[in-house]
Design a protein around this motif. Sequence first.
Motif, PDB file in Angstrom:
ATOM      1  N   ALA A 394       0.828  -1.216   0.000  1.00 38.08           N
ATOM      2  CA  ALA A 394       0.000   0.000   0.000  1.00 38.08           C
ATOM      3  C   ALA A 394       0.855   1.256   0.000  1.00 38.08           C
ATOM      4  N   TRP A 395       1.938   1.267   0.818  1.00 35.98           N
ATOM      5  CA  TRP A 395       2.758   2.476   0.903  1.00 35.98           C
ATOM      6  C   TRP A 395       3.393   2.790  -0.442  1.00 35.98           C
ATOM      7  N   TRP A 396       3.750   1.768  -1.178  1.00 35.09           N
ATOM      8  CA  TRP A 396       4.364   1.956  -2.492  1.00 35.09           C
ATOM      9  C   TRP A 396       3.335   2.507  -3.482  1.00 35.09           C
ATOM     10  N   CYS A 397       2.169   1.888  -3.529  1.00 31.71           N
ATOM     11  CA  CYS A 397       1.129   2.316  -4.472  1.00 31.71           C
ATOM     12  C   CYS A 397       0.665   3.734  -4.186  1.00 31.71           C
ATOM     13  N   LEU A 398       0.583   4.105  -2.910  1.00 30.37           N
ATOM     14  CA  LEU A 398       0.153   5.462  -2.570  1.00 30.37           C
ATOM     15  C   LEU A 398       1.214   6.490  -2.950  1.00 30.37           C
ATOM     16  N   GLY A 399       2.471   6.070  -3.015  1.00 36.81           N
ATOM     17  CA  GLY A 399       3.492   6.956  -3.555  1.00 36.81           C
ATOM     18  C   GLY A 399       3.250   7.236  -5.030  1.00 36.81           C
ATOM     19  N   VAL A 400       2.847   6.193  -5.757  1.00 38.21           N
ATOM     20  CA  VAL A 400       2.487   6.371  -7.168  1.00 38.21           C
ATOM     21  C   VAL A 400       1.288   7.291  -7.302  1.00 38.21           C
ATOM     22  N   VAL A 401       0.289   7.102  -6.432  1.00 39.15           N
ATOM     23  CA  VAL A 401      -0.906   7.960  -6.443  1.00 39.15           C
ATOM     24  C   VAL A 401      -0.520   9.416  -6.193  1.00 39.15           C
ATOM     25  N   ALA A 402       0.392   9.633  -5.252  1.00 42.95           N
ATOM     26  CA  ALA A 402       0.824  10.996  -4.935  1.00 42.95           C
ATOM     27  C   ALA A 402       1.496  11.663  -6.134  1.00 42.95           C
ATOM     28  N   THR A 403       2.371  10.926  -6.817  1.00 47.13           N
ATOM     29  CA  THR A 403       3.053  11.490  -7.986  1.00 47.13           C
ATOM     30  C   THR A 403       2.065  11.817  -9.099  1.00 47.13           C
ATOM     31  N   ILE A 404       1.129  10.923  -9.348  1.00 43.12           N
ATOM     32  CA  ILE A 404       0.118  11.160 -10.388  1.00 43.12           C
ATOM     33  C   ILE A 404      -0.756  12.351 -10.009  1.00 43.12           C
ATOM     34  N   SER A 405      -1.139  12.452  -8.730  1.00 37.52           N
ATOM     35  CA  SER A 405      -1.969  13.576  -8.283  1.00 37.52           C
ATOM     36  C   SER A 405      -1.249  14.904  -8.493  1.00 37.52           C
ATOM     37  N   MET A 406       0.022  14.961  -8.122  1.00 36.18           N
ATOM     38  CA  MET A 406       0.785  16.193  -8.318  1.00 36.18           C
ATOM     39  C   MET A 406       0.865  16.550  -9.799  1.00 36.18           C
ATOM     40  N   SER A 407       1.038  15.545 -10.636  1.00 36.08           N
ATOM     41  CA  SER A 407       1.152  15.806 -12.076  1.00 36.08           C
ATOM     42  C   SER A 407      -0.146  16.390 -12.628  1.00 36.08           C
ATOM     43  N   PHE A 408      -1.283  15.854 -12.201  1.00 42.41           N
ATOM     44  CA  PHE A 408      -2.565  16.371 -12.685  1.00 42.41           C
ATOM     45  C   PHE A 408      -2.860  17.751 -12.112  1.00 42.41           C
ATOM     46  N   ILE A 409      -2.446  18.007 -10.888  1.00 41.87           N
ATOM     47  CA  ILE A 409      -2.633  19.340 -10.309  1.00 41.87           C
ATOM     48  C   ILE A 409      -1.906  20.377 -11.151  1.00 41.87           C
ATOM     49  N   VAL A 410      -0.663  20.066 -11.503  1.00 38.76           N
ATOM     50  CA  VAL A 410       0.116  20.995 -12.321  1.00 38.76           C
ATOM     51  C   VAL A 410      -0.494  21.138 -13.710  1.00 38.76           C
ATOM     52  N   LEU A 411      -0.928  20.036 -14.304  1.00 40.42           N
ATOM     53  CA  LEU A 411      -1.511  20.083 -15.640  1.00 40.42           C
ATOM     54  C   LEU A 411      -2.734  20.994 -15.673  1.00 40.42           C
ATOM     55  N   PHE A 412      -3.641  20.821 -14.723  1.00 39.36           N
ATOM     56  CA  PHE A 412      -4.873  21.610 -14.713  1.00 39.36           C
ATOM     57  C   PHE A 412      -4.658  23.023 -14.185  1.00 39.36           C
ATOM     58  N   SER A 413      -3.437  23.347 -13.766  1.00 38.74           N
ATOM     59  CA  SER A 413      -3.161  24.690 -13.278  1.00 38.74           C
ATOM     60  C   SER A 413      -2.652  25.625 -14.363  1.00 38.74           C
ATOM     61  N   PHE A 414      -2.457  25.133 -15.562  1.00 35.60           N
ATOM     62  CA  PHE A 414      -2.013  26.017 -16.631  1.00 35.60           C
ATOM     63  C   PHE A 414      -3.114  27.019 -16.965  1.00 35.60           C
ATOM     64  N   SER A 415      -2.694  28.170 -17.464  1.00 34.23           N
ATOM     65  CA  SER A 415      -3.584  29.323 -17.583  1.00 34.23           C
ATOM     66  C   SER A 415      -4.816  29.031 -18.427  1.00 34.23           C
ATOM     67  N   TRP A 416      -4.704  28.161 -19.437  1.00 34.24           N
ATOM     68  CA  TRP A 416      -5.865  27.885 -20.283  1.00 34.24           C
ATOM     69  C   TRP A 416      -7.006  27.307 -19.451  1.00 34.24           C
ATOM     70  N   PHE A 417      -6.686  26.338 -18.579  1.00 35.09           N
ATOM     71  CA  PHE A 417      -7.718  25.728 -17.742  1.00 35.09           C
ATOM     72  C   PHE A 417      -8.256  26.736 -16.731  1.00 35.09           C
ATOM     73  N   ARG A 418      -7.369  27.567 -16.163  1.00 37.43           N
ATOM     74  CA  ARG A 418      -7.827  28.534 -15.162  1.00 37.43           C
ATOM     75  C   ARG A 418      -8.777  29.544 -15.783  1.00 37.43           C
TER      76      ARG A 418
END
Length: 782
Positions: A394-418
């Motif tokens: 679980a600890w390993w998979c949640l690390g993967v989840v954290a990385t994916i979550s950060m990536s999507f946060i950054v993706l949706f934060s670009f000015s076009w989406f905002r």
Amino acid sequence: MIAVRHLIRVSLALVGLFPWLGLSLDVAIHQECVAAVFGIIGNLNFEGVGYGEYYLGLCQNPLKATSVYAISRAYCPPNDLDTGFTYFGLACQTYGSVELIPEADLAANLTAQAVNSFPILDQDDPRVLTNLTTPILISREWFELGFRTEVRFLHSSSSKSIVSLSRRITKIIQDTWDYEARTHAAYGYAMYGFWGGVLVIGFLHRIITLINESRLSPSSIGPEDTGRADSREKQTEKSRLFVSMYSWIRKNLITPSALPPYRRQSLFGCTIPTRIEVFIVLSYWVVSFILCCVNYRGFKGNLYWSAVAPQIWRYIADRAGIMAYSNLPLMWMFSGRNNVFIWLTGWQFSTFNLFHRHIARVATLQAIFHSIAYTAFYFTSGDAVDYRASFKEAWWCLGVVATISMSFIVLFSFSWFRRKIYESFLLIHIVLSVVLIVALFHHTSIFDGEYNPYLWPLVAIWSFDRFLRIVRVVYCNLHVRLRKKALHRSVAAISYDQDANIVRVDINTHVKPKPGQHYYLYQPFRFTGWENHPFTLAYWSQSTEETAQIQTGSPATNNATNPPSRIHAVAEDEYILSFWIRPYDGWTRRLRDMCLKSQPTSKLSSVSRQAILLEGPYGMAEPLWAFDEVLLIAGGSGVAAMIPYILDHVSRAAAGQTRIRGLTLVWSDHSAKASIDSLPLPSPDEISIENTCKETKECGVLKDKEAAEDIHEADSLIFRTGRPDIPMLIESAAASAIESGSRLAVMACGPGELADTAREATHRAMQNHSNSVEYFEEAFGW
């Protein structure tokens, strides 16, 4: 999976090798030798107590413990033994929760005769792979290889004598693993040093600005009085070097865009920061990149990973992960509205938001590098099977989840989406941020809370910001009047002017308004009642006992002479705040449609008594009162940011608290003529509103010369068809100011093109007219 657990156990032991004791470097040096010995023996299998359990066997198995004592006395300097054995015992208690067998209890097996009978094993001896049944000694070559694994030497003599070894020990820099662990943490803290330095510089800049403002007399002086200019010249002579440096920084770093004329306008979908902002951001990227790439100490023959490649990949993975964790509190701190550093530095929220986005991008890349480097580590160390099996943890998979979550946060934060889907962007941002925090807590739970100091600040910052938001909402919208034992709440009236294409929201509150402020508006009884949108305060009036009421226009009263219709009474000590909103998409469009639905045939549609909540105030007023001349340039609904400064000027002029001798408002709007009657400017008795250009072609205030014939006058306002020549207006105002020894403030608010044109023109004027001109911009960035 046994290999994975063993790796985790070794990592935990080594990461905490010395820092948890808080020892000085000298003490650490004296324990390194014994640490190297039990690091080697701990990986061997001995029959008896603790078979297959690292610390239980190392600390409670008589064969293992005897081997550690015997080898340490054979190879370690005498002054290292007591410190080393003390550390050995503490490691047993801390990591194994067991006691170390005292050396005295094994004295019978540690006599010279007994030790001489112990077999001496080399690293390549086949017996090291078996279950050992007697205490052992190890060859000097194996000891020194293990010692090198634990310890980093300065270049010195290669003599293998005990005396030479003792001298080499005193020249230790740090143990290899511990050096990497300390370096990772130190480079993470370096991020706090970087941003702490930036904030300190910003705070000092604000202090200097406030001191300069306080030294300027606030009293009004007539246009013929030039005493101020003379005194200023004398003041400049006394502090010429300081003023020259400050002026150079303001002209060349603070005001101009990094890629003029782009600042508010998008360039390939991106907004362009100022030069000083770009310098800070680029410096942060460069420092982060360098610190992720330097000072890795891999060597062939390391006892844990004999090849160099897995060592380097493991160190890169740990460094990137720790630095990503270190950036998280900074990311959260720079994102909040209720940020004490906004007040301390005087920077706009958009500046902090810019830094927030870049910290998030760097942290996300570091998290991605962390994942990539760990993958490379497993495959280069020959543990590909364990890597695939790790996805069941679980600890390993949640690390993967954290990385994916950060990536999507950054993706949706670009000015076009905002810009296009602000409400969806905000919801996604919040949900993924919560997922990220939870996932990170679980991902590093195997380290017994070692990384929680990076994570709990996120919860604290987020909770504190949300708590203050609630406090602000309650404070702005509820007012207990003890004298009359009454509770007043804020109620909004909404109207829409179709000619001006402006939605006007009037709300009553007891909070005293000021220029430069903005508020967040909520409509709580909608399905998406959590949505909140920032709007600049456009106008306010104070209620009186006779006329205390929220007002809005209606078809029957939509003219210059009749007052707007009365909606409901408010307290006499309250203010009516007005927000002028240009409807686009989302919530602003729904406000417009709501008004049109109530009165579809009216040019001025209105809806009364709406539950809209205020949150604020945020923002700070620019010190326009400290300048002799002020030029306000507004485009469209940007005039909403200018009216409060005009009201403030009228109030200060009446009290003799302003230096302003001339204030000019230039408002460019497609529908300005149609909506000018509803513009709540002060009366001509309070302030003179005029245009000094009698003929358009002579003064050149329009770019469209062909349209210059279409000139209209209404009361003391002059309307001209065409686009105003902003650069010429600013250049003319700057030349006039420098000629009279005055200081000129230029403030712009409006569409990106207008604001960028004003910024670039003011920058040119600053270059030509030294420190007599300063630029301000009213803009909200998110």
